[in-house]
Design a protein around this motif. Structure first.
Motif, PDB file in Angstrom:
ATOM      1  N   GLY A  53       0.928  -1.571  -0.123  1.00 50.06           N
ATOM      2  CA  GLY A  53       0.087  -0.340  -0.333  1.00 50.06           C
ATOM      3  C   GLY A  53       1.013   1.001   0.162  1.00 50.06           C
ATOM      4  N   ARG A  54       0.148   2.355  -0.081  1.00 53.10           N
ATOM      5  CA  ARG A  54       0.839   4.049  -0.099  1.00 53.10           C
ATOM      6  C   ARG A  54       1.950   4.178   1.041  1.00 53.10           C
ATOM      7  NH1 ARG A  54      -2.192   7.727  -3.715  1.00 53.10           N
ATOM      8  NH2 ARG A  54      -3.786   6.378  -2.914  1.00 53.10           N
ATOM      9  N   ARG A  55       0.376   3.829   2.374  1.00 49.90           N
ATOM     10  CA  ARG A  55       0.734   4.176   3.764  1.00 49.90           C
ATOM     11  C   ARG A  55       1.706   3.764   4.601  1.00 49.90           C
ATOM     12  NH1 ARG A  55      -5.284   6.305   4.420  1.00 49.90           N
ATOM     13  NH2 ARG A  55      -5.659   4.338   3.158  1.00 49.90           N
ATOM     14  N   LEU A  56       2.893   3.761   4.100  1.00 47.30           N
ATOM     15  CA  LEU A  56       4.482   3.214   4.964  1.00 47.30           C
ATOM     16  C   LEU A  56       3.682   2.259   6.399  1.00 47.30           C
ATOM     17  CD1 LEU A  56       6.074   0.732   4.565  1.00 47.30           C
ATOM     18  CD2 LEU A  56       7.742   2.665   4.875  1.00 47.30           C
ATOM     19  N   GLU A  57       3.275   3.649   6.953  1.00 52.54           N
ATOM     20  CA  GLU A  57       2.778   3.505   8.520  1.00 52.54           C
ATOM     21  C   GLU A  57       1.967   2.509   8.901  1.00 52.54           C
ATOM     22  OE1 GLU A  57      -0.006   6.842   6.964  1.00 52.54           O
ATOM     23  OE2 GLU A  57       2.384   6.130   6.580  1.00 52.54           O
ATOM     24  N   ARG A  58       0.926   2.489   8.243  1.00 53.46           N
ATOM     25  CA  ARG A  58      -0.236   1.898   8.333  1.00 53.46           C
ATOM     26  C   ARG A  58       0.118   0.479   7.909  1.00 53.46           C
ATOM     27  NH1 ARG A  58      -6.135   4.201   6.744  1.00 53.46           N
ATOM     28  NH2 ARG A  58      -5.810   5.946   7.669  1.00 53.46           N
ATOM     29  N   LEU A  59       1.256   0.106   7.559  1.00 54.69           N
ATOM     30  CA  LEU A  59       1.326  -1.595   7.036  1.00 54.69           C
ATOM     31  C   LEU A  59       2.582  -1.601   8.051  1.00 54.69           C
ATOM     32  CD1 LEU A  59       2.829  -1.017   3.007  1.00 54.69           C
ATOM     33  CD2 LEU A  59       0.277  -2.196   3.560  1.00 54.69           C
ATOM     34  N   ASN A  60       3.240  -0.455   8.054  1.00 57.78           N
ATOM     35  CA  ASN A  60       3.732  -1.462   9.435  1.00 57.78           C
ATOM     36  C   ASN A  60       3.618  -1.252  10.789  1.00 57.78           C
ATOM     37  OD1 ASN A  60       6.295  -1.337   8.321  1.00 57.78           O
ATOM     38  ND2 ASN A  60       6.738   1.056   7.789  1.00 57.78           N
ATOM     39  N   ALA A  61       2.300  -0.312  11.129  1.00 59.55           N
ATOM     40  CA  ALA A  61       1.499  -1.330  12.498  1.00 59.55           C
ATOM     41  C   ALA A  61       0.749  -2.793  11.896  1.00 59.55           C
ATOM     42  CB  ALA A  61       0.061   0.069  12.540  1.00 59.55           C
ATOM     43  N   LEU A  62      -0.148  -2.394  10.726  1.00 59.16           N
ATOM     44  CA  LEU A  62      -0.980  -3.937  10.725  1.00 59.16           C
ATOM     45  C   LEU A  62       0.570  -5.064  11.178  1.00 59.16           C
ATOM     46  CD1 LEU A  62      -3.781  -5.090  10.040  1.00 59.16           C
ATOM     47  CD2 LEU A  62      -2.994  -4.785   7.441  1.00 59.16           C
ATOM     48  N   ALA A  63       1.029  -5.202  10.457  1.00 58.88           N
ATOM     49  CA  ALA A  63       2.373  -6.102  10.444  1.00 58.88           C
ATOM     50  C   ALA A  63       3.094  -6.203  12.003  1.00 58.88           C
ATOM     51  CB  ALA A  63       3.972  -5.680   9.769  1.00 58.88           C
ATOM     52  N   ASP A  64       2.955  -5.155  12.769  1.00 63.03           N
ATOM     53  CA  ASP A  64       3.444  -5.683  13.889  1.00 63.03           C
ATOM     54  C   ASP A  64       2.095  -6.654  14.446  1.00 63.03           C
ATOM     55  OD1 ASP A  64       5.948  -3.996  13.781  1.00 63.03           O
ATOM     56  OD2 ASP A  64       4.408  -2.685  14.454  1.00 63.03           O
ATOM     57  N   GLU A  65       1.265  -5.949  14.008  1.00 58.13           N
ATOM     58  CA  GLU A  65      -0.516  -6.455  14.808  1.00 58.13           C
ATOM     59  C   GLU A  65      -0.814  -7.939  15.326  1.00 58.13           C
ATOM     60  OE1 GLU A  65      -5.042  -6.735  13.813  1.00 58.13           O
ATOM     61  OE2 GLU A  65      -4.137  -4.683  14.054  1.00 58.13           O
ATOM     62  N   LEU A  66       0.331  -8.064  13.318  1.00 56.48           N
ATOM     63  CA  LEU A  66      -0.244  -9.726  13.282  1.00 56.48           C
ATOM     64  C   LEU A  66       0.728 -11.019  13.166  1.00 56.48           C
ATOM     65  CD1 LEU A  66      -1.937  -9.160   9.539  1.00 56.48           C
ATOM     66  CD2 LEU A  66      -2.734  -9.856  11.925  1.00 56.48           C
ATOM     67  N   THR A  67       2.532 -10.043  13.274  1.00 61.75           N
ATOM     68  CA  THR A  67       2.934 -11.112  13.357  1.00 61.75           C
ATOM     69  C   THR A  67       3.636 -11.969  14.537  1.00 61.75           C
ATOM     70  OG1 THR A  67       5.020  -8.838  14.733  1.00 61.75           O
ATOM     71  CG2 THR A  67       5.664  -9.854  12.116  1.00 61.75           C
ATOM     72  N   PRO A  68       2.305 -11.693  15.558  1.00 59.86           N
ATOM     73  CA  PRO A  68       2.367 -12.858  16.387  1.00 59.86           C
ATOM     74  C   PRO A  68       1.736 -14.155  15.712  1.00 59.86           C
ATOM     75  CG  PRO A  68       1.652 -11.276  17.740  1.00 59.86           C
ATOM     76  CD  PRO A  68       1.683 -10.942  16.147  1.00 59.86           C
ATOM     77  N   HIS A  69       1.305 -14.057  15.168  1.00 60.47           N
ATOM     78  CA  HIS A  69       0.192 -14.759  14.086  1.00 60.47           C
ATOM     79  C   HIS A  69       0.685 -15.097  12.656  1.00 60.47           C
ATOM     80  CE1 HIS A  69      -3.206 -14.003  16.659  1.00 60.47           C
ATOM     81  NE2 HIS A  69      -3.288 -12.478  16.665  1.00 60.47           N
ATOM     82  N   CYS A  70       1.716 -15.164  12.426  1.00 63.41           N
ATOM     83  CA  CYS A  70       2.173 -15.122  10.418  1.00 63.41           C
ATOM     84  C   CYS A  70       3.383 -14.486  10.666  1.00 63.41           C
ATOM     85  CB  CYS A  70       0.883 -14.957  10.110  1.00 63.41           C
ATOM     86  SG  CYS A  70       0.124 -13.385   8.982  1.00 63.41           S
ATOM     87  N   LYS A  71       4.484 -14.873   9.356  1.00 63.77           N
ATOM     88  CA  LYS A  71       5.288 -13.649   9.148  1.00 63.77           C
ATOM     89  C   LYS A  71       4.607 -12.944   8.006  1.00 63.77           C
ATOM     90  CE  LYS A  71       8.665 -16.431   7.850  1.00 63.77           C
ATOM     91  NZ  LYS A  71       9.362 -17.484   6.604  1.00 63.77           N
ATOM     92  N   VAL A  72       4.794 -11.828   7.782  1.00 63.26           N
ATOM     93  CA  VAL A  72       4.814 -10.884   6.971  1.00 63.26           C
ATOM     94  C   VAL A  72       6.104 -10.170   5.908  1.00 63.26           C
ATOM     95  CG1 VAL A  72       2.827  -8.425   7.277  1.00 63.26           C
ATOM     96  CG2 VAL A  72       2.462 -10.244   8.989  1.00 63.26           C
ATOM     97  N   HIS A  73       5.490 -10.043   5.176  1.00 58.96           N
ATOM     98  CA  HIS A  73       6.232  -8.434   4.508  1.00 58.96           C
ATOM     99  C   HIS A  73       5.718  -8.273   3.314  1.00 58.96           C
ATOM    100  CE1 HIS A  73       9.929  -8.048   1.969  1.00 58.96           C
ATOM    101  NE2 HIS A  73       8.641  -7.729   1.001  1.00 58.96           N
TER     102      HIS A  73
END
Length: 256
Positions: free
Chosen positions: A37-57
């Motif tokens: 997506g274009r908004r990197l800060e939102r992507l990073n926040a979502l990745a932080d939220e989901l990393t306990p459940h899965c691998k995220v790039h």
């Protein structure tokens, strides 16, 4: 099953709405995610939220830029190159004025995002998808791809392209294991409508007043169901509306 052996879901427009909900739905099931997506800060926040459940790039991406799309996909780490599900979600509507009052810049932006952007991502990911024993492309169209309404002009036409492109891809990939679905939601409550009205909260509220619209989580559940179907099943198209929405009579007006 180890997280390292789970397939990867590539999602465009993962910063809000359907894309964000899809990331949560697939991520909580352990799928690896490539979130763009274009908004990197939102992507990073979502990745932080989901990393306990899965691998995220995470990759910042404007789908309208074909060279940037190619670069992001070519730079995927090896462990994320087993893309089994592509969710072409990035898209937008701008304005709802009649065509004679619409902005040409808005028209171009919708075409560049909804049509060119979807084509850019799909073309670059086809080689990876074809390597999988089972792969699914889910293209976010709209009921506007099938039904006309005032003010839909270029938005509806761009989503009609998405639906027809999906059918044509399906013809090309018959027998390959790559499935293609045109997912066509109706009235849905998300940031999408706020963007359409240039952040006008009152217009946004008027759309949903007294209704019970689809939620992003509803669409994410459908995406997950489509992707999880047995490999011999292809969902060609799926149109979904809330019960508060339906078709109406054809418009008849007096000639001026």
């Amino acid at each position: 099953m180890s997280l390292h052996t789970l397939p990867t879901v590539f999602i465009t427009g993962a910063t809000s709405g359907f894309g964000q909900a899809a990331a949560r739905r697939f991520g909580h099931q352990g799928y690896q995610l490539v979130l763009t997506g274009r908004r990197l800060e939102r992507l990073n926040a979502l990745a932080d939220e989901l990393t306990p459940h899965c691998k995220v790039h995470v990759a910042q991406l404007d789908v309208r830029d074909a060279e940037q799309v190619r670069s992001v996909i070519e730079a995927l780490p090896t462990s994320y190159q087993n893309v089994e599900v592509l969710i072409n979600n990035a898209g937008l509507a701008l304005g709802a004025s009649p065509a004679d009052k619409a902005s040409l810049d808005d028209w171009h932006t919708m075409i560049d995002t909804n049509v060119t952007g979807l084509v850019n991502v799909t073309h670059s990911l086809i080689p990876m998808l074809l390597k999988q024993p089972k792969a699914t492309i889910i293209n976010l169209a709209s009921i506007a791809s099938n039904w006309c309404y005032p003010g839909a002009h270029v938005y509806g036409a761009s989503k009609a392209f998405v639906a027809q492109f999906s059918r044509n891809l399906r013809s090309d990939f018959a027998g390959t294991g790559v499935r293609v679905t045109s997912l066509e939601p109706g009235l849905s409550e998300s940031e999408f409508s706020l963007v359409r009205f240039n952040g006008d909260q009152d217009k946004y509220n008027q759309i949903y007043d007294g209704t019970n619209p689809l939620q992003p989580e509803d669409i994410a559940d459908i995406m997950f169901w489509v992707a999880e179907q047995p490999s011999h099943i292809n969902i060609n198209s799926l149109e979904v509306m809330p019960t508060s929405q339906a078709w109406d009579n054809f418009k008849v007006v007096k000639q001026q």
